[in-house]
Enzyme design. Structure first.
Site, PDB file in Angstrom:
ATOM      1  CB  SER A  85     -38.790 -71.030 -32.580  1.00 47.14           C
ATOM      2  OG  SER A  85     -37.908 -70.458 -33.500  1.00 47.14           O
ATOM      3  CG  ASP A 203     -34.107 -64.220 -30.452  1.00 49.13           C
ATOM      4  OD1 ASP A 203     -33.138 -64.787 -31.049  1.00 49.13           O
ATOM      5  OD2 ASP A 203     -35.286 -64.630 -30.238  1.00 49.13           O
ATOM      6  CG  HIS A 259     -34.667 -68.114 -30.250  1.00 46.26           C
ATOM      7  ND1 HIS A 259     -35.855 -67.361 -30.832  1.00 46.26           N
ATOM      8  CD2 HIS A 259     -35.048 -69.426 -30.831  1.00 46.26           C
ATOM      9  CE1 HIS A 259     -36.505 -67.935 -31.553  1.00 46.26           C
ATOM     10  NE2 HIS A 259     -36.225 -69.304 -31.615  1.00 46.26           N
TER      11      HIS A 259
END
Length: 276
Positions: A85, A203, A259
């Site tokens: 991330s 995502d 994600h």
């Protein structure tokens, strides 16, 4: 997280949570016996590390990490790096700014290299923090106060206010060479053997998800997207990405799932080879 000849900076708002980054650290150690893994803590405690992932100036975080790497004798010969991330673009700041010790491979897992323009599913355990972050971003992401004290604002990329972004973005606009071309940044990034970017096809956190492959909205609007190869960063080769692409140094991987959702088998098959 750093391995001997490898860093695994698995950034998910806490360096050491056994249910997230701690689990990744343990998994890699199991898969590669004898590997050296260092989990980078930004601060003096896990709580402080988590808070800093929301509220500490990213440029200060990058400098802090650079100092840690330089002081670790086990990394003198170089290391591989993996960011999860927002840790992905932070690690790219490390390789562009701090070439000693040298980073060999950079693996970006769901990173936002062109930033984000939206926060649809704010991570974290406290909803009031997420609500506050949204309020600050909406009220003035490019004010000095918000830029200096809110991490997510430092990779907020508003395509509708491109001039404001380029002028006031403290972190992302700098490492993406939006104002001037820093030849040292370019040279350092091009020194990588591989720059691997993982995109999560379902995502729901990253907006737009194309940022995970260095894509973004075309300038001046927030509907039509362009790929990295169509962007000015690539066509003008501000970061050396076009030359790296031609040399086979860019690797674009995609996986189904939301994600940072992947199986251990997928990780081992697709990412582990870059950590040896």
């Amino acid at each position: 997280v750093i391995f001997r000849s490898t860093q695994l900076m698995i950034e998910n708002y806490s360096c050491c949570n056994p249910l997230s980054m701690g689990a990744i650290k343990k998994m890699v150690e199991e898969e590669v016996p004898g590997i050296y893994v260092l989990s980078l803590m930004i601060g003096k405690s896990v709580v402080q590390d988590t808070e800093n992932s929301f509220f500490m100036d990213v440029n200060e975080q990058v400098s802090f990490v650079c100092d840690q790497l330089a002081q670790d004798p086990k990394l003198k010969g170089g290391y591989n790096a993996m960011g999860f991330s927002q840790g992905s673009q932070f690690l790219r700041g490390v390789v562009q700014r701090c070439p000693d010790p040298p980073m060999k491979n950079l693996i970006s897992v769901g990173g936002q290299h062109q930033g984000v323009f939206g926060l649809p599913r704010c991570p974290g355990e406290s909803s009031h923090i997420c609500d506050w972050i949204r309020k600050m971003l909406n009220s003035g992401a490019y004010t000095d106060t918000v830029q200096k004290h809110l991490v997510q604002a430092q990779y907020w990329h508003d395509p509708l206010n491109d001039d404001l972004y380029k002028k006031h973005s403290l972190f992302l606009a700098d490492i993406n060479q939006e104002r001037v071309v820093n030849e040292t940044y370019k040279k350092n990034l091009m020194s990588l053997n591989k720059f691997v970017m993982v995109k999560f096809l379902q995502d729901t956190m990253v907006d737009p998800v194309d940022s995970e492959w260095f894509g973004f909205y075309k300038p001046g609007q927030a509907k039509e997207l362009e790929t990295l190869q169509e962007s000015a960063i690539y066509t003008e080769d501000r970061l050396g990405l076009a030359e790296m692409d031609s040399a086979g140094k860019l690797v674009f991987l995609a996986t189904d799932g939301d994600h940072l959702q992947f199986t251990r088998e997928w990780f081992n098959d697709n990412l582990l080879p870059y950590l040896h």
